[in-house]
Design a protein around this motif. Sequence first.
Motif, PDB file in Angstrom:
ATOM      1  N   LEU A  30       0.830  -1.211   0.000  1.00 16.22           N
ATOM      2  CA  LEU A  30       0.000   0.000   0.000  1.00 16.22           C
ATOM      3  C   LEU A  30       0.865   1.263   0.000  1.00 16.22           C
ATOM      4  O   LEU A  30       0.415   2.321  -0.428  1.00 16.22           O
ATOM      5  CB  LEU A  30      -0.975  -0.004   1.176  1.00 16.22           C
ATOM      6  CG  LEU A  30      -2.018  -1.133   1.135  1.00 16.22           C
ATOM      7  CD1 LEU A  30      -3.071  -0.930   2.217  1.00 16.22           C
ATOM      8  CD2 LEU A  30      -2.700  -1.250  -0.219  1.00 16.22           C
ATOM      9  N   GLY A  31       2.136   1.132   0.435  1.00 12.29           N
ATOM     10  CA  GLY A  31       3.064   2.260   0.360  1.00 12.29           C
ATOM     11  C   GLY A  31       3.202   2.756  -1.073  1.00 12.29           C
ATOM     12  O   GLY A  31       3.291   3.956  -1.334  1.00 12.29           O
ATOM     13  N   GLU A  38      -0.898   2.555   9.762  1.00 15.38           N
ATOM     14  CA  GLU A  38      -1.069   1.567  10.809  1.00 15.38           C
ATOM     15  C   GLU A  38      -2.344   0.775  10.509  1.00 15.38           C
ATOM     16  O   GLU A  38      -3.327   1.353  10.019  1.00 15.38           O
ATOM     17  CB  GLU A  38      -1.239   2.307  12.140  1.00 15.38           C
ATOM     18  CG  GLU A  38      -0.833   1.471  13.322  1.00 15.38           C
ATOM     19  CD  GLU A  38      -1.167   2.184  14.626  1.00 15.38           C
ATOM     20  OE1 GLU A  38      -1.280   1.512  15.631  1.00 15.38           O
ATOM     21  OE2 GLU A  38      -1.313   3.417  14.585  1.00 15.38           O
ATOM     22  N   ASN A  39      -2.347  -0.492  10.775  1.00 19.66           N
ATOM     23  CA  ASN A  39      -3.526  -1.345  10.598  1.00 19.66           C
ATOM     24  C   ASN A  39      -3.845  -1.746   9.157  1.00 19.66           C
ATOM     25  O   ASN A  39      -4.904  -2.296   8.891  1.00 19.66           O
ATOM     26  CB  ASN A  39      -4.796  -0.725  11.209  1.00 19.66           C
ATOM     27  CG  ASN A  39      -4.692  -0.553  12.701  1.00 19.66           C
ATOM     28  OD1 ASN A  39      -4.088  -1.379  13.363  1.00 19.66           O
ATOM     29  ND2 ASN A  39      -5.252   0.519  13.211  1.00 19.66           N
ATOM     30  N   ARG A  40      -3.001  -1.391   8.183  1.00 22.84           N
ATOM     31  CA  ARG A  40      -3.237  -1.896   6.832  1.00 22.84           C
ATOM     32  C   ARG A  40      -1.909  -2.204   6.150  1.00 22.84           C
ATOM     33  O   ARG A  40      -0.890  -1.654   6.543  1.00 22.84           O
ATOM     34  CB  ARG A  40      -4.062  -0.917   6.001  1.00 22.84           C
ATOM     35  CG  ARG A  40      -3.658   0.532   6.042  1.00 22.84           C
ATOM     36  CD  ARG A  40      -4.566   1.355   5.157  1.00 22.84           C
ATOM     37  NE  ARG A  40      -5.386   2.302   5.878  1.00 22.84           N
ATOM     38  CZ  ARG A  40      -5.197   3.633   5.846  1.00 22.84           C
ATOM     39  NH1 ARG A  40      -4.248   4.153   5.100  1.00 22.84           N
ATOM     40  NH2 ARG A  40      -5.966   4.434   6.537  1.00 22.84           N
ATOM     41  N   GLY A 144      -6.453  -4.382  13.884  1.00 23.14           N
ATOM     42  CA  GLY A 144      -6.535  -3.536  15.070  1.00 23.14           C
ATOM     43  C   GLY A 144      -7.849  -2.787  15.196  1.00 23.14           C
ATOM     44  O   GLY A 144      -8.932  -3.331  14.938  1.00 23.14           O
ATOM     45  N   ALA A 145      -7.717  -1.491  15.570  1.00 25.40           N
ATOM     46  CA  ALA A 145      -8.903  -0.694  15.895  1.00 25.40           C
ATOM     47  C   ALA A 145      -9.836  -0.541  14.697  1.00 25.40           C
ATOM     48  O   ALA A 145     -11.052  -0.445  14.858  1.00 25.40           O
ATOM     49  CB  ALA A 145      -8.461   0.677  16.395  1.00 25.40           C
ATOM     50  N   VAL A 173      -6.869 -12.897  10.393  1.00 20.42           N
ATOM     51  CA  VAL A 173      -5.891 -12.430  11.379  1.00 20.42           C
ATOM     52  C   VAL A 173      -6.570 -11.899  12.650  1.00 20.42           C
ATOM     53  O   VAL A 173      -6.062 -12.057  13.754  1.00 20.42           O
ATOM     54  CB  VAL A 173      -5.011 -11.328  10.724  1.00 20.42           C
ATOM     55  CG1 VAL A 173      -4.170 -10.597  11.739  1.00 20.42           C
ATOM     56  CG2 VAL A 173      -4.137 -11.946   9.635  1.00 20.42           C
ATOM     57  N   GLU A 174      -7.720 -11.278  12.496  1.00 18.37           N
ATOM     58  CA  GLU A 174      -8.399 -10.666  13.647  1.00 18.37           C
ATOM     59  C   GLU A 174      -9.629 -11.457  14.082  1.00 18.37           C
ATOM     60  O   GLU A 174     -10.619 -10.881  14.544  1.00 18.37           O
ATOM     61  CB  GLU A 174      -8.803  -9.220  13.287  1.00 18.37           C
ATOM     62  CG  GLU A 174      -7.632  -8.290  13.045  1.00 18.37           C
ATOM     63  CD  GLU A 174      -6.936  -7.854  14.337  1.00 18.37           C
ATOM     64  OE1 GLU A 174      -7.329  -8.304  15.432  1.00 18.37           O
ATOM     65  OE2 GLU A 174      -5.988  -7.053  14.227  1.00 18.37           O
ATOM     66  N   GLU A 175      -9.551 -12.774  13.934  1.00 17.65           N
ATOM     67  CA  GLU A 175     -10.706 -13.599  14.311  1.00 17.65           C
ATOM     68  C   GLU A 175     -11.171 -13.318  15.748  1.00 17.65           C
ATOM     69  O   GLU A 175     -12.382 -13.312  16.037  1.00 17.65           O
ATOM     70  CB  GLU A 175     -10.351 -15.084  14.185  1.00 17.65           C
ATOM     71  CG  GLU A 175     -11.453 -15.968  14.709  1.00 17.65           C
ATOM     72  CD  GLU A 175     -11.152 -17.439  14.524  1.00 17.65           C
ATOM     73  OE1 GLU A 175     -11.714 -18.020  13.591  1.00 17.65           O
ATOM     74  OE2 GLU A 175     -10.352 -17.986  15.300  1.00 17.65           O
TER      75      GLU A 175
END
Length: 213
Positions: A30-31, A38-40, A144-145, A173-175
């Motif tokens: 994404l860069g 943060e978070n992606r 994350g958030a 990842v965030e199960e």
Amino acid sequence: MSPLSRLRRAVGQLLFERRYGVRTAELIELGELGIDGENRGYYVPASWRTLRRTLPRRSVGERDVFIDFGSGMGRMVLEAARYPFRKVIGVELSDRLHEIARQNVARTRQRLRCRDIDLVRGDVLEYPVPDDVTVVFFNNPFQGAVFTTVIERLLESVDRNPRPLKIIYYNPVEEAAILGTGRFDRVRTIAHARQARAGSPFGWTRVYTTKLG
Ligand SMILES: C[S@@+](CC[C@H](N)C(=O)[O-])C[C@H]1O[C@@H](n2cnc3c(N)ncnc32)[C@H](O)[C@@H]1O
């Protein structure tokens, strides 16, 4: 995965792209798109056939609405639009990926079962969850958030308009953020990659549904 299986898989994925005349296969940090944060992390599409393997056709009716949070070049939007969904939505942060998705849909719309396709360019945090969405797709788009907020908003939407909600989560990842709400059951797990290993979320697709009652 053996080199032969990898080759077969790559050819299979390319044949899909050829058949639809679309372009969705690529890995982009994404860069490179100027939207890292943060978070992606990255754009990489889920495998063609992910929905076919996790979402039985008979389970989708004309009142169902599909959404892909972080829809990239639109591969899962196209796959979902082959089902009899009333509407298919994709929300994507990157202008460049959104524009490619728009072109992909324009090229194939006539061949799709669902023609009501809404591609939204924007941050999921600024997108109000529609109260008729019934099938949600995530391909590890953010963590994350951001992820927790989207799950909270989905549940608020279910509280406003009670209905069964299904989540299909590729590389979950965030199960813990889903199961931790106490409002979902995990109903299905499939391995979409040979390197899927117990204890790692990568290589697995999992399906969750809201608890009854
Ligand atoms: C791993 S790719 C998945 C693409 C697509 N769902 C698929 O499977 O073909 C994740 C996508 O989420 C997008 N994304 C990340 N954070 C986002 C946010 N806050 N709002 C909208 N899209 C986001 C990225 O730009 C990227 O295209």
